[in-house]
Design a protein around this motif. Structure first.
Motif, PDB file in Angstrom:
ATOM      1  N   ALA A   1       0.847  -1.202   0.000  1.00  0.00           N
ATOM      2  CA  ALA A   1       0.000   0.000   0.000  1.00  0.00           C
ATOM      3  C   ALA A   1       0.876   1.242   0.000  1.00  0.00           C
ATOM      4  O   ALA A   1       1.126   1.848  -1.030  1.00  0.00           O
ATOM      5  N   GLY A   2       1.388   1.622   1.174  1.00  0.00           N
ATOM      6  CA  GLY A   2       2.148   2.857   1.266  1.00  0.00           C
ATOM      7  C   GLY A   2       3.637   2.652   1.073  1.00  0.00           C
ATOM      8  O   GLY A   2       4.177   1.568   1.299  1.00  0.00           O
ATOM      9  N   ILE A   3       4.281   3.728   0.629  1.00  0.00           N
ATOM     10  CA  ILE A   3       5.733   3.710   0.490  1.00  0.00           C
ATOM     11  C   ILE A   3       6.254   5.107   0.787  1.00  0.00           C
ATOM     12  O   ILE A   3       5.626   6.106   0.440  1.00  0.00           O
ATOM     13  N   GLN A   4       7.384   5.159   1.480  1.00  0.00           N
ATOM     14  CA  GLN A   4       8.021   6.432   1.791  1.00  0.00           C
ATOM     15  C   GLN A   4       9.179   6.657   0.819  1.00  0.00           C
ATOM     16  O   GLN A   4       9.955   5.751   0.563  1.00  0.00           O
ATOM     17  N   LEU A   5       9.259   7.874   0.294  1.00  0.00           N
ATOM     18  CA  LEU A   5      10.333   8.239  -0.626  1.00  0.00           C
ATOM     19  C   LEU A   5      11.105   9.409  -0.043  1.00  0.00           C
ATOM     20  O   LEU A   5      10.599  10.527   0.042  1.00  0.00           O
ATOM     21  N   SER A   6      12.333   9.140   0.382  1.00  0.00           N
ATOM     22  CA  SER A   6      13.183  10.174   0.967  1.00  0.00           C
ATOM     23  C   SER A   6      13.880  10.963  -0.137  1.00  0.00           C
ATOM     24  O   SER A   6      13.832  10.588  -1.311  1.00  0.00           O
ATOM     25  N   PRO A   7      14.549  12.069   0.199  1.00  0.00           N
ATOM     26  CA  PRO A   7      15.127  12.934  -0.831  1.00  0.00           C
ATOM     27  C   PRO A   7      16.119  12.259  -1.772  1.00  0.00           C
ATOM     28  O   PRO A   7      16.235  12.679  -2.928  1.00  0.00           O
ATOM     29  N   ASN A   8      16.843  11.235  -1.318  1.00  0.00           N
ATOM     30  CA  ASN A   8      17.753  10.549  -2.237  1.00  0.00           C
ATOM     31  C   ASN A   8      16.998   9.817  -3.338  1.00  0.00           C
ATOM     32  O   ASN A   8      17.560   9.517  -4.394  1.00  0.00           O
ATOM     33  N   ALA A   9      15.701   9.542  -3.111  1.00  0.00           N
ATOM     34  CA  ALA A   9      14.854   8.947  -4.147  1.00  0.00           C
ATOM     35  C   ALA A   9      14.168  10.019  -4.988  1.00  0.00           C
ATOM     36  O   ALA A   9      14.166   9.951  -6.224  1.00  0.00           O
ATOM     37  N   THR A  10      13.574  11.028  -4.342  1.00  0.00           N
ATOM     38  CA  THR A  10      12.834  12.044  -5.109  1.00  0.00           C
ATOM     39  C   THR A  10      13.774  12.908  -5.949  1.00  0.00           C
ATOM     40  O   THR A  10      13.376  13.443  -6.987  1.00  0.00           O
ATOM     41  N   ARG A  11      15.031  13.034  -5.514  1.00  0.00           N
ATOM     42  CA  ARG A  11      16.027  13.753  -6.323  1.00  0.00           C
ATOM     43  C   ARG A  11      16.168  13.084  -7.696  1.00  0.00           C
ATOM     44  O   ARG A  11      16.304  13.755  -8.729  1.00  0.00           O
ATOM     45  N   LEU A  12      16.106  11.761  -7.717  1.00  0.00           N
ATOM     46  CA  LEU A  12      16.210  11.021  -8.975  1.00  0.00           C
ATOM     47  C   LEU A  12      14.931  11.123  -9.786  1.00  0.00           C
ATOM     48  O   LEU A  12      14.971  11.248 -11.017  1.00  0.00           O
ATOM     49  N   LEU A  13      13.789  11.079  -9.125  1.00  0.00           N
ATOM     50  CA  LEU A  13      12.525  11.246  -9.841  1.00  0.00           C
ATOM     51  C   LEU A  13      12.480  12.591 -10.550  1.00  0.00           C
ATOM     52  O   LEU A  13      11.984  12.700 -11.678  1.00  0.00           O
ATOM     53  N   ARG A  14      13.002  13.605  -9.911  1.00  0.00           N
ATOM     54  CA  ARG A  14      13.067  14.921 -10.538  1.00  0.00           C
ATOM     55  C   ARG A  14      14.009  14.884 -11.746  1.00  0.00           C
ATOM     56  O   ARG A  14      13.701  15.436 -12.806  1.00  0.00           O
TER      57      ARG A  14
ATOM     58  N   ILE B   1       3.417   7.854  -0.543  1.00  0.00           N
ATOM     59  CA  ILE B   1       2.569   7.632  -1.713  1.00  0.00           C
ATOM     60  C   ILE B   1       2.106   6.185  -1.731  1.00  0.00           C
ATOM     61  O   ILE B   1       2.770   5.303  -1.175  1.00  0.00           O
ATOM     62  N   HIS B   2       0.970   5.937  -2.334  1.00  0.00           N
ATOM     63  CA  HIS B   2       0.532   4.560  -2.556  1.00  0.00           C
ATOM     64  C   HIS B   2       1.400   3.949  -3.652  1.00  0.00           C
ATOM     65  O   HIS B   2       1.723   4.598  -4.642  1.00  0.00           O
ATOM     66  N   ARG B   3       1.801   2.705  -3.467  1.00  0.00           N
ATOM     67  CA  ARG B   3       2.681   2.057  -4.443  1.00  0.00           C
ATOM     68  C   ARG B   3       2.070   2.028  -5.847  1.00  0.00           C
ATOM     69  O   ARG B   3       2.770   2.181  -6.847  1.00  0.00           O
ATOM     70  N   ALA B   4       0.772   1.818  -5.924  1.00  0.00           N
ATOM     71  CA  ALA B   4       0.127   1.784  -7.235  1.00  0.00           C
ATOM     72  C   ALA B   4       0.252   3.133  -7.934  1.00  0.00           C
ATOM     73  O   ALA B   4       0.431   3.199  -9.157  1.00  0.00           O
ATOM     74  N   ASP B   5       0.166   4.218  -7.177  1.00  0.00           N
ATOM     75  CA  ASP B   5       0.304   5.559  -7.758  1.00  0.00           C
ATOM     76  C   ASP B   5       1.740   5.811  -8.212  1.00  0.00           C
ATOM     77  O   ASP B   5       1.975   6.448  -9.244  1.00  0.00           O
ATOM     78  N   LEU B   6       2.706   5.332  -7.437  1.00  0.00           N
ATOM     79  CA  LEU B   6       4.105   5.472  -7.835  1.00  0.00           C
ATOM     80  C   LEU B   6       4.367   4.687  -9.116  1.00  0.00           C
ATOM     81  O   LEU B   6       5.042   5.172 -10.038  1.00  0.00           O
ATOM     82  N   LEU B   7       3.839   3.492  -9.189  1.00  0.00           N
ATOM     83  CA  LEU B   7       4.003   2.670 -10.390  1.00  0.00           C
ATOM     84  C   LEU B   7       3.393   3.384 -11.596  1.00  0.00           C
ATOM     85  O   LEU B   7       3.975   3.405 -12.691  1.00  0.00           O
ATOM     86  N   ARG B   8       2.218   3.991 -11.389  1.00  0.00           N
ATOM     87  CA  ARG B   8       1.552   4.720 -12.480  1.00  0.00           C
ATOM     88  C   ARG B   8       2.425   5.871 -12.975  1.00  0.00           C
ATOM     89  O   ARG B   8       2.537   6.113 -14.183  1.00  0.00           O
TER      90      ARG B   8
END
Length: 429
Positions: A50-63, A111-118
Motif C-alpha cells: 500500500a504505502g511507500i516512503q520516498l526520501s530525498p535521495n529517491a525524489t532527487r532522482l525522480l526529478r 505515496i501509494h505504491r500503485a500511484d508510484l508505479l503509475r
C-alpha cells in the motif's frame, strides 16, 4: 582541418522485471539515449503493498528523470515526523521530514505504491520504452547475452539487467543454483484505515488532519503510520514473530484481533485506529537474501539490480530508494562516452559504486530494526536519551543527501581518465 565528432553508441538493453527497480532503470537508461525492453511475467502490473516512503535521495532522482511532478499529483508531503515510545510519548521530532537542511531541494513524500508505479509508467510512454507483459523469462544466455521466454521467443541485446525482486530467478541463474530468500522470523501487519469517519473527538484526529510520519517503538517491533491517497491511514506493524510459523508470500487477509494482540498495552491511539469501521488488516512474511559476492556475470554483459541484488528490510524506508539509486548510477554512467567493448568496465564501476553503499544501508537497516524493538530497560532508556538529543540526524543526512547521479558520473569519469592515461603509457605517448 576537418573536425571529427564521435557519437556515443546506442545500446540495446533487456530488463527482466517490471517493478520499481526495473522501471526506474528503464527510465534512466532510455533518458540516456538507449533502447530498452522490459519483460514482466505478470499479465498486468500490480505493485504489492500500500504505502511507500520516498526520501530525498529517491525524489532527487525522480526529478532528474522528469516524473517528480507526476508523483506529486498523488503523494502526500508530511509536515512532521516523530519517534514515540510504544505508550505514545514523543521522544524526538524525527524522521526530520520537514528539516530544510535535508529537504530544501527535494521533498520527502509518502505515496501509494500503485500511484508510484503509475507515475513511472508515464515515463515509459514518454521515452518509448517497450514493456512486454505476460512474458516469463525461462533461460538466460549470459555470454551472448540473450534470453528466451516461455513462449520460445528469444531476444538478444548488448546487455541484460536482472530486476526480478528478492525471489529472483535471475539471481539463481547467475549463481547456478537455487537461491531463495530466507525469513529471519519478521512479519508485517498492515491496516488500511479509512479516515472519513474520524472526527475531531477521535483520538487519531491529528493523524488525519496533519500529514505526518509517526513511529511507535516497543518490545519486539514497531508501528509506523502515515496518510496515503489523502484519505487512508497506512498503519504498519513490523514484529519479530519467530521462524516457527508458515511463511506468507505477499499480503493475505488477517484478523484485526491478531494485530491487536501484538500491541495490547500500546498507545490508545493505535487501538482507536484498529476500531475504525472499514479497517482492513493484511499480513505477510518479511524476507532477506544472502548478499551475492558479485552482482555481474563474468562476461560483463549481465547485472543484477534492485531487490534481486540487495533486498533489505523496510525499517529505514530505503527499499525503493536503493533501487532508484541503482538506476541513477546506471543512467549517469551510460549517459557518458561508453564504447561497446567497455560495457564490462561500466558494470564493474557500477558495482564498485553501489555495492558498498547498498551493503551499508542494509546493515544500518538491521541496526535500526534492533533499535526499534528494544524492551524496556537500561538500553532502551539510553536509546531514548540519544533520540531526544538528535543523535539520528547524521544517519538521515548520510542517507538523504546522497546523489546517485553525481556518484555514477564521477566514478565513470575517473575510470575513463585513468584508462586514457594507461593507453597513452602503453603506446609510449
Amino acid at each position: 582541418m576537418t573536425k571529427k565528432y564521435y557519437l556515443q553508441p546506442v545500446f540495446s538493453i533487456l530488463i527482466v522485471g517490471c517493478g520499481l527497480s526495473g522501471l526506474a532503470s528503464a527510465l534512466a537508461l532510455a533518458q540516456a539515449g538507449h533502447r530498452v525492453i522490459v519483460f514482466e511475467r505478470s499479465i498486468e502490473l500490480q505493485e504489492i503493498g500500500a504505502g511507500i516512503q520516498l526520501s530525498p535521495n529517491a525524489t532527487r532522482l525522480l526529478r532528474h528523470w522528469g516524473i517528480l511532478e507526476e508523483v506529486l499529483k498523488y503523494a502526500d508531503r508530511p509536515e512532521a515526523g516523530t519517534f514515540r515510545s510504544y505508550k505514545g510519548g514523543v521522544l524526538s521530532r524525527s524522521p526530520p521530514v520537514s528539516d530544510l537542511r535535508l529537504v530544501s531541494d527535494t521533498p520527502y513524500v509518502v505515496i501509494h505504491r500503485a500511484d508510484l508505479l503509475r507515475a513511472l509508467l508515464s515515463g515509459t510512454e514518454k521515452h518509448k520504452i517497450d514493456v512486454k507483459l505476460g512474458s516469463e523469462v525461462k533461460e538466460i544466455d549470459f555470454n551472448k547475452p540473450s534470453l528466451r521466454l516461455s513462449t520460445g521467443e528469444s531476444y538478444e541485446a548488448d546487455m541484460i539487467l536482472g530486476a526480478d525482486g528478492e525471489r529472483s530467478h535471475c539471481r539463481s541463474s547467475l549463481l547456478g543454483r537455487p537461491d531463495p530468500p530466507y525469513s529471519p522470523g519478521d512479519v508485517v501487519y498492515r491496516i488500511s484505515v479509512p479516515t472519513k469517519d474520524i472526527n475531531e473527538r477521535h483520538l487519531a484526529w491529528d493523524l488525519k488532519t496533519r500529514s505526518s510520519v509517526n513511529f511507535w517503538m516497543g518490545s519486539g517491533g514497531h508501528v509506523v503510520s502515515y496518510l496515503i491517497q489523502h484519505d487512508i491511514l497506512n498503519m504498519v506493524l513490523i514484529y519479530a514473530e519467530g521462524t516457527s510459523g508458515k511463511a506468507i508470500y505477499g499480503p493475505q487477509r488477517a484478523d484485526l484481533e491478531e494485530f491487536r494482540s501484538k500491541i495490547s498495552d500500546w498507545d490508545p491511539v493505535l487501538h482507536a485506529l484498529i476500531n475504525v469501521e472499514g479497517s482492513i488488516c493484511t499480513k505477510w512474511t518479511l524476507f532477506q537474501i544472502h548478499e551475492p559476492a558479485q552482482w555481474r556475470h563474468e562476461s560483463g554483459r549481465f547485472l543484477l539490480i534492485g531487490d534481486a541484488a540487495h533486498a533489505i528490510l523496510p525499517c529505514l524506508a530505503q527499499g525503493a530508494a536503493q533501487a532508484f539509486e541503482d538506476a541513477g548510477v546506471l543512467g549517469s554512467i551510460f549517459s557518458q562516452s561508453v564504447e561497446r567493448d567497455q560495457i564490462p568496465d561500466a558494470f564493474r564501476v557500477f558495482e564498485e559504486v553501489r555495492k558498498p553503499r547498498a551493503s551499508d544501508v542494509r546493515h544500518r537497516t538491521l541496526d535500526q530494526k534492533a533499535m526499534f524493538a528494544l524492551a524496556d530497560g537500561a538500553i532502551q532508556e539510553e536509546r531514548d536519551a540519544k533520540l531526544r538529543a538528535g543523535a539520528d540526524f547524521e544517519l538521515f543526512k548520510w542517507l538523504w543527501e546522497y546523489d546517485a547521479t553525481a556518484s555514477g558520473r564521477k566514478a565513470w569519469k575517473e575510470f575513463a581518465e585513468t584508462h586514457e592515461e594507461e593507453v597513452k603509457s602503453q603506446n609510449g605517448t
